[in-house]
Every structure is written in C-alpha cells, then in structure tokens.
Design an enzyme around this catalytic site. Structure first.
Site, PDB file in Angstrom:
ATOM      1  N   GLY A 105       1.002  -1.201   0.021  1.00  0.00           N
ATOM      2  CA  GLY A 105       0.027  -0.197  -0.205  1.00  0.00           C
ATOM      3  C   GLY A 105       0.825   1.351   0.037  1.00  0.00           C
ATOM      4  O   GLY A 105       1.538   1.568  -0.888  1.00  0.00           O
ATOM      5  N   LYS A 107       2.010 -11.499  -2.115  1.00  0.00           N
ATOM      6  CA  LYS A 107       3.157 -10.290  -1.959  1.00  0.00           C
ATOM      7  C   LYS A 107       4.270 -10.860  -1.578  1.00  0.00           C
ATOM      8  O   LYS A 107       5.430 -10.095  -2.175  1.00  0.00           O
ATOM      9  CB  LYS A 107       2.371  -9.443  -0.755  1.00  0.00           C
ATOM     10  CG  LYS A 107       1.025  -8.605  -1.098  1.00  0.00           C
ATOM     11  CD  LYS A 107       0.547  -7.791   0.065  1.00  0.00           C
ATOM     12  CE  LYS A 107      -0.627  -7.136  -0.293  1.00  0.00           C
ATOM     13  NZ  LYS A 107      -1.555  -7.183   0.959  1.00  0.00           N
ATOM     14  N   GLY A 136      -5.990   0.453   1.556  1.00  0.00           N
ATOM     15  CA  GLY A 136      -6.800   1.910   1.789  1.00  0.00           C
ATOM     16  C   GLY A 136      -6.667   2.687   0.743  1.00  0.00           C
ATOM     17  O   GLY A 136      -5.780   2.646   0.091  1.00  0.00           O
TER      18      GLY A 136
HETATM   19  N1  LIG Z   1      -8.520  -1.716  -1.748  1.00  0.00           N
HETATM   20  C1  LIG Z   1      -7.121  -1.715  -1.434  1.00  0.00           C
HETATM   21  O1  LIG Z   1      -6.741  -1.294  -0.371  1.00  0.00           O
HETATM   22  C2  LIG Z   1      -5.864  -2.580  -2.184  1.00  0.00           C
HETATM   23  C3  LIG Z   1      -4.481  -1.975  -1.726  1.00  0.00           C
HETATM   24  C4  LIG Z   1      -3.682  -2.598  -2.628  1.00  0.00           C
HETATM   25  C5  LIG Z   1      -3.823  -3.202  -3.797  1.00  0.00           C
HETATM   26  N2  LIG Z   1      -5.339  -3.294  -4.084  1.00  0.00           N
HETATM   27  C6  LIG Z   1      -5.458  -3.994  -5.587  1.00  0.00           C
HETATM   28  O2  LIG Z   1      -6.141  -2.853  -6.345  1.00  0.00           O
HETATM   29  C7  LIG Z   1      -6.922  -3.444  -7.325  1.00  0.00           C
HETATM   30  C8  LIG Z   1      -8.130  -2.488  -7.189  1.00  0.00           C
HETATM   31  O3  LIG Z   1      -8.724  -2.952  -5.736  1.00  0.00           O
HETATM   32  P1  LIG Z   1     -10.039  -2.026  -5.340  1.00  0.00           P
HETATM   33  O4  LIG Z   1     -10.088  -2.580  -3.810  1.00  0.00           O
HETATM   34  O5  LIG Z   1     -10.150  -0.799  -5.590  1.00  0.00           O
HETATM   35  O6  LIG Z   1     -11.258  -3.001  -6.072  1.00  0.00           O
HETATM   36  P2  LIG Z   1     -12.825  -2.487  -6.137  1.00  0.00           P
HETATM   37  O7  LIG Z   1     -13.223  -1.313  -5.233  1.00  0.00           O
HETATM   38  O8  LIG Z   1     -13.543  -3.598  -6.327  1.00  0.00           O
HETATM   39  O9  LIG Z   1     -12.603  -1.648  -7.801  1.00  0.00           O
HETATM   40  C9  LIG Z   1     -12.750  -2.401  -8.732  1.00  0.00           C
HETATM   41  C10 LIG Z   1     -13.661  -1.548  -9.788  1.00  0.00           C
HETATM   42  O10 LIG Z   1     -13.354  -1.893 -10.964  1.00  0.00           O
HETATM   43  C11 LIG Z   1     -14.744  -2.282 -11.526  1.00  0.00           C
HETATM   44  N3  LIG Z   1     -14.612  -3.320 -12.833  1.00  0.00           N
HETATM   45  C12 LIG Z   1     -14.502  -4.786 -12.794  1.00  0.00           C
HETATM   46  N4  LIG Z   1     -14.332  -5.142 -13.753  1.00  0.00           N
HETATM   47  C13 LIG Z   1     -14.648  -4.370 -14.459  1.00  0.00           C
HETATM   48  C14 LIG Z   1     -14.734  -4.456 -15.976  1.00  0.00           C
HETATM   49  N5  LIG Z   1     -14.900  -5.591 -16.756  1.00  0.00           N
HETATM   50  N6  LIG Z   1     -14.966  -3.106 -16.578  1.00  0.00           N
HETATM   51  C15 LIG Z   1     -15.018  -2.134 -16.004  1.00  0.00           C
HETATM   52  N7  LIG Z   1     -14.604  -1.932 -14.531  1.00  0.00           N
HETATM   53  C16 LIG Z   1     -14.672  -2.826 -14.064  1.00  0.00           C
HETATM   54  C17 LIG Z   1     -15.618  -2.744 -10.363  1.00  0.00           C
HETATM   55  O11 LIG Z   1     -16.836  -2.418 -10.618  1.00  0.00           O
HETATM   56  P3  LIG Z   1     -17.867  -3.300  -9.814  1.00  0.00           P
HETATM   57  O12 LIG Z   1     -17.969  -2.824  -8.642  1.00  0.00           O
HETATM   58  O13 LIG Z   1     -19.294  -2.939 -10.778  1.00  0.00           O
HETATM   59  O14 LIG Z   1     -17.634  -4.785 -10.031  1.00  0.00           O
HETATM   60  C18 LIG Z   1     -14.945  -1.708  -9.315  1.00  0.00           C
HETATM   61  O15 LIG Z   1     -15.526  -0.370  -9.466  1.00  0.00           O
HETATM   62  C19 LIG Z   1      -7.013  -4.774  -6.802  1.00  0.00           C
HETATM   63  O16 LIG Z   1      -6.023  -5.645  -7.767  1.00  0.00           O
HETATM   64  C20 LIG Z   1      -6.495  -4.978  -5.544  1.00  0.00           C
HETATM   65  O17 LIG Z   1      -5.957  -6.098  -5.258  1.00  0.00           O
HETATM   66  C21 LIG Z   1      -6.287  -2.889  -3.339  1.00  0.00           C
END
Ligand SMILES: NC(=O)c1ccc[n+]([C@@H]2O[C@H](COP(=O)([O-])OP(=O)(O)OC[C@H]3O[C@@H](n4cnc5c(N)ncnc54)[C@H](OP(=O)(O)O)[C@@H]3O)[C@@H](O)[C@H]2O)c1
Length: 363
Positions: A120, A191, A288
């Site tokens: 992060g 990771k 986050g």
């Molecule tokens: N959250 C964290 O703190 C964090 C930290 C480090 C790394 N990550 C990584 O960052 C990435 C994103 O995580 P996130 O937490 O931001 O996920 P998230 O909140 O679920 O966001 C993903 C977004 O992409 C959209 N999406 C999914 N499939 C799609 C498609 N085919 N076309 C267009 N949009 C699409 C989803 O829409 P819907 O909701 O309608 O499906 C959602 O709005 C992941 O790989 C995760 O492992 C996250």
C-alpha cells in the site's frame, strides 16, 4: 502524460482524486468503469470500450485497477502489446503472471509497474529494485496483510474471540467481499512471492510456496499464547541460501515485546536483509484508498525517469526443498505439542489440525 484509468473502485477513485487535485501534468484521457454510479461526478471522458483506449495513439499509460485475474490479464496484456506502459495494483495478476507479463513488456519496449501491489502506502518495490541490484538480498520478512493483522490485534490486544474479530473486520468492510483471500493467506502469499522474485532475481510459482491459512488457527493456540504472554502474528518470509529458497506464510508466535507487536491494525512491515547491510525496515499503511493510490502515482511519476526496458532475470533456484527445520507448536489429536521439524513433516502429518511457527529458540 496521457492516461487511461480502468476501474474506479476504492483505489481507482483515489488515483482519480489525487491526479485531479494535485497533478496537472498527468492527464486522464479516459476512464473505463462498468458501475455507472462510480462515474457520477467524474469530469473526464468515459468509454465502455477497451479497444477505444488501445487504438488511441495519444494514450501513453493504462492504469489497471479492476482487480481479479481474467479481465485484468486481458487489459494488461493488450495494453502492453499496444505499446502502452501499464501501472497496476493487482498482486494476484503480477504474482501469477510475473514472467509472461514482463516478457510482453520487454518485447514491446514498455514498462510494467506495480508499486501498489505490495505494501500500500509503503513504496517498497522501486527501492527494492535498486537495493537488490547493488546488494544481494538473502532474506525478506514481514507482515503484509492489514486485514489479518487487524483481526489478530482484536484477538490479542482487545480480547475478542477469533470469530468475533473476523465479524468485526467484516462489519468494518476490511474483508474483501466474495473472497476469502485474506484469511486463507493468498493475499500475503502473492505479496511475498513478488518481493521474493524481485529480491532473488528469479521466477517462483505460487503452488510452490508454503501457505498455512489463518483460518486454520485454533482457538486453543490463541488461549495458549495468551497464557504464555505471547502474541501470534501472520508472517511471510522468504530466504535464500545458495541456489535454494524458502518462501512461506504462517501464523507465528512471538514474545509480546517483539517489534511486530507494534505493527498494528492495517499497518504492514517489510524487513530486508542484504549481504552488505543488516536489517532495513519499511513500515506503513498496507491498504486503503489514498495510501494505495499514492503508490500508483509514484509509478506514474517514475515513468519519466526510467531507462530502456531490460529482460527479466530468472536465476534457477530450488524452492522449499524442505531441508530446513523450524520450531512449531502443533495441535495433534486435540493436544498442543512442541516439535522441531520441516514444514513437510508437520503439514504432511494427518493428525495435525493446526500449526503455528515459533521464534527460533523459543521451544
Ligand atoms: N483496496 C485496497 O486497499 C488495495 C490495496 C492494494 C492493492 N489493491 C488492488 O487494487 C486493485 C483494485 O482494488 P479495489 O479495492 O480498488 O477494487 P474495487 O473497489 O472492487 O474496484 C474495482 C472496480 O473495477 C470495476 N470493474 C470490475 N470489472 C470491470 C470491467 N470488466 N470493466 C470495467 N470496470 C470493471 C468494478 O466495478 P464493480 O464494482 O461494478 O464490479 C469496481 O468499480 C485490486 O487488484 C486489488 O488487489 C487494493
């Protein structure tokens, strides 16, 4: 720099906000997001078509923040083939497709960057690349998942049962919906895999990494640890001796005075040990919206300074050959027993229902 931002979820929206508020030199040319609600208030063009983005010669960088593997792989591989740099936070994709995606990036002379995939807000990968080029790294150890760290803190600092702590994490939205990757240890495994591959200049397969899920942690170990005035942390470790590497994710029992007990809630810690220096430590929020978005911005800004893409190094190593023995507590037929064995021996024993590793010399 012209950017296409794909996925406007937790991290994607954070990246959008940071760019719009602080980086006038970064221009978001398109966003692609399937949830119309997330597009409300977005002041740049949206498209429903990945092809629009790939065909547009003005797009320099594609940021993939949709998560998951299948569509993310399609996006990232197509963008690299279209000679767009790619920035992603997707540890699942990078851990699994590390060699193939780096090869694509090399073949098309574009960069593949994923600082946000590990740690992060801790910007570890760019420094690690430099450190590992100068100084052979032989050990990486740390706490790499904020959700399981939060759960263990609720158990050991706030005296909740394991079940109550998991429910609390779920209520607070810390547990990923529809996935058990945090508790099963997959998130941590991906990771440590990325860190190990970068540190040891090799390619490792997820299936070869030892993973003891946190879900398997028995309440009787928790009670035992509390009685002994110890705590349990969910720890990842990778170390190298010659051409052999060991990589594992395991609940570990440690004294309550251990430094890791100060790494609380969503915080992560990453320790590096190199040939020419002792421990270097990186600490920060492991997840986050804005902490993670800063790592994506860091990749974008670094693109200006990067040199030509070089091929990935892949030094052959034997992985988890199980010659190394460790101290474990095992729950065998309902009884807690201390053993000094290999992972293979404890995990292969059908009578063992739960294990925790102990600090060396704690038996
Ligand atoms: N959250 C964290 O703190 C964090 C930290 C480090 C790394 N990550 C990584 O960052 C990435 C994103 O995580 P996130 O937490 O931001 O996920 P998230 O909140 O679920 O966001 C993903 C977004 O992409 C959209 N999406 C999914 N499939 C799609 C498609 N085919 N076309 C267009 N949009 C699409 C989803 O829409 P819907 O909701 O309608 O499906 C959602 O709005 C992941 O790989 C995760 O492992 C996250």
């Amino acid at each position: 720099m012209n950017i296409a931002l794909i996925g406007l979820g937790i991290v994607g929206r954070g990246v959008y906000d940071l760019i719009m508020n602080h980086h006038p030199d970064l221009h978001i040319q398109y966003v692609l997001e399937k949830d119309p609600q997330k597009l409300e208030g977005i002041r740049v063009d949206h498209t429903k078509s990945l092809q629009d983005i790939l065909n547009d010669p003005h797009v320099d960088v594609v940021i993939e923040l949709v998560g998951g593997k299948q569509f993310a792989y399609e996006v990232v591989s197509a963008a690299l083939k279209a000679k767009k740099h790619v920035v992603t936070a997707n540890k699942a994709l990078i851990s699994d497709e590390y060699a193939s995606l780096h090869q694509l990036a090399y073949e098309h002379s574009v960069h593949l960057l994923y600082e946000a995939a590990v740690g992060g807000a801790i910007h570890i990968l760019a420094p690690l690349k430099k450190i590992a080029a100068i100084n052979p790294i032989h050990r990486i150890e740390g706490i790499l998942n904020g959700t399981t760290n939060f759960i263990l803190d609720q158990i050991f600092l706030h005296d909740l049962s394991k079940e109550e702590a998991i429910l609390k994490a779920d209520h607070l939205g810390y547990l990923e919906k529809g996935s058990n990757d945090d508790l099963e240890g997959w998130d941590t495994l991906r990771k440590i895999n990325i860190l190990a591959m970068m540190s040891f200049h090799t390619v490792l397969l997820e299936k070869d990494i030892i993973r003891v899920s946190l879900e398997s942690l028995s309440e009787s170990f928790i009670a035992y640890a509390k009685q002994q005035k110890k705590v349990i942390k969910y720890v990842a470790c990778a170390f190298k001796k010659g051409h052999e590497v060991m990589v594992y994710v395991v609940p570990k029992m440690m004294p309550s005075s251990h430094l890791y007990t100060h790494i609380q809630n969503e915080y992560n810690v990453i320790e590096l040990y190199g040939e020419y220096h002792e421990k270097q430590m990186f600490i920060g929020q492991g997840a986050g919206r804005y902490p993670t978005a800063t790592a994506v911005i860091s990749d974008l800004l670094s693109l200006h300074d990067l040199k030509a893409v070089t091929p990935l190094q892949n030094k052959p190593m034997s992985v988890n050959a199980n010659v190394q023995t460790f101290d474990f507590l095992v729950l065998k037929k309902g009884v807690i027993t201390q053993v000094h064995q290999t992972f293979e021996a404890v995990l292969g024993d059908a009578d063992v229902t739960s294990i925790v590793m102990m600090e060396a010399g704690q038996l």
